[in-house]
Design an enzyme around this catalytic site. Structure first.
Site, PDB file in Angstrom:
ATOM      1  N   ASP A  24     -28.900 -14.892  25.327  1.00 14.55           N
ATOM      2  CA  ASP A  24     -28.147 -14.360  25.518  1.00 14.55           C
ATOM      3  C   ASP A  24     -28.429 -13.764  26.978  1.00 14.55           C
ATOM      4  OD1 ASP A  24     -29.014 -12.240  24.827  1.00 14.55           O
ATOM      5  OD2 ASP A  24     -27.250 -12.841  23.232  1.00 14.55           O
ATOM      6  N   HIS A  47     -36.458 -19.455  23.240  1.00 15.91           N
ATOM      7  CA  HIS A  47     -35.966 -19.805  23.110  1.00 15.91           C
ATOM      8  C   HIS A  47     -35.321 -19.728  25.241  1.00 15.91           C
ATOM      9  CE1 HIS A  47     -35.783 -20.611  18.719  1.00 15.91           C
ATOM     10  NE2 HIS A  47     -36.273 -20.809  19.309  1.00 15.91           N
TER      11      HIS A  47
END
Length: 306
Positions: A111, A128
């Site tokens: 995010d 990730h």
């Protein structure tokens, strides 16, 4: 008789003393760190998106089958992340990085909230990937555009960037309503391939299931862990640490002498911890500033972040 193992400690003062006198500290963060910022965890109840398991959309195969559906899912997540603000947990970790030059933070989150909280990139590894990186779906191309903050990314994906009152369901999130019809040619296209007369779609710059982590990242992390000196503390924050390679770091740190401290509101996350370890059944945003106070002092969050 089987030996009864003493439970992990939840003594905040004891942990504060440990952290104050610790040199090398490793942290592994998951979706629970960003939950207080209003971002969904996609785990357990509520882990569906339009009746799709969110993990079923996070594969190259899903993108090949229905790139419009996958792009709508990730465009909605991009929109949520852009509206969200780093919480006190993100800022506390960023401050710990400023005060301890032997601190390494591994985050499974995509995010971008940790960088926005001022966490030094030298002491942060986004295992990730990043929602705001876009890259060519054709691996041979290699095109990547980092930190693209356009919202929507293209006109066809505008339905994923709409805001609705809290008492109304966003049409995109209502499985009773059909998804917008989007032509493949209206999705984000790779400019590098286009300039050479080829056609290829851009995709989110995240690591999907079945894909390898970014080149060199695991080597960097493994090198940090393998240094001659031990590890004093391993923080496991808002994650079950069930997915490899992240899952292996806890045991590697323990083998290097680390005491494990798990911060998670889910009581089941303390499984496997012993009497040398710590378990704090709390939200990271609420407790990390307190846990780190002996090192970072009273946490002050920038006014624009409140």
């Amino acid at each position: 008789m089987p030996r009864i193992q003493n439970p992990p400690s939840n003594n905040i003062a004891e942990f504060q003393r440990l952290l104050k006198h610790s040199d090398r500290v490793l942290a592994l963060c998951g979706a629970g760190l960003s939950a207080a910022s209003g971002l969904p965890t996609f785990r357990g109840a509520g882990g569906l998106w339009r009746n799709h398991e969110s993990t079923s959309l996070a594969t190259p195969e899903a993108f090949e089958k229905d790139p419009a559906l996958v792009w709508l899912f990730y465009s909605w997540r991009r929109h949520l992340a852009l509206k969200a603000k780093p919480n006190a947990g993100h800022y506390a970790l960023a401050e710990l990085a400023k005060h301890n030059k032997n601190f390494m933070c591994l985050t499974q989150n995509v995010d971008g909230l940790s960088p926005r909280a001022g966490h030094s990139p030298d002491m942060l590894r986004m295992l990730h990937g990043n929602l705001f990186d876009v890259k060519c779906f054709d691996e041979k191309c290699g095109y990547i555009e980092p930190n693209n903050l356009r919202d929507p990314l293209c006109p066809a994906l505008a339905p994923a960037s709409e805001d609705y009152p809290s008492d109304k369901v966003m049409p995109l999130l209502d499985p009773k309503q059909p998804t917008p019809k989007i032509k493949v040619e209206d999705l984000p296209q790779c400019p590098s391939c286009k300039s050479s007369g080829k056609t290829s779609l851009l995709r989110p710059g995240v690591v999907w299931f079945g894909e390898a982590l970014p080149d060199g990242m695991l080597d960097e992390v493994d090198a940090w862990v393998a240094k001659d000196r031990g590890i004093d503390v391993m923080l496991v924050i808002g994650t079950s640490a069930a997915v490899y390679p992240a899952a292996g770091y806890t045991e590697e740190a323990r083998a290097k002498g680390a005491r494990i401290a798990v911060i998670n509101p889910d009581r089941s996350a303390k499984a496997g911890l012993g009497c040398r370890d710590f378990f704090f059944e709390a939200d990271a945003a609420e407790i990390l500033p307190q846990l780190f106070e002996s090192v970072i002092g009273k946490l002050e969050i920038p006014d624009e972040a409140e």
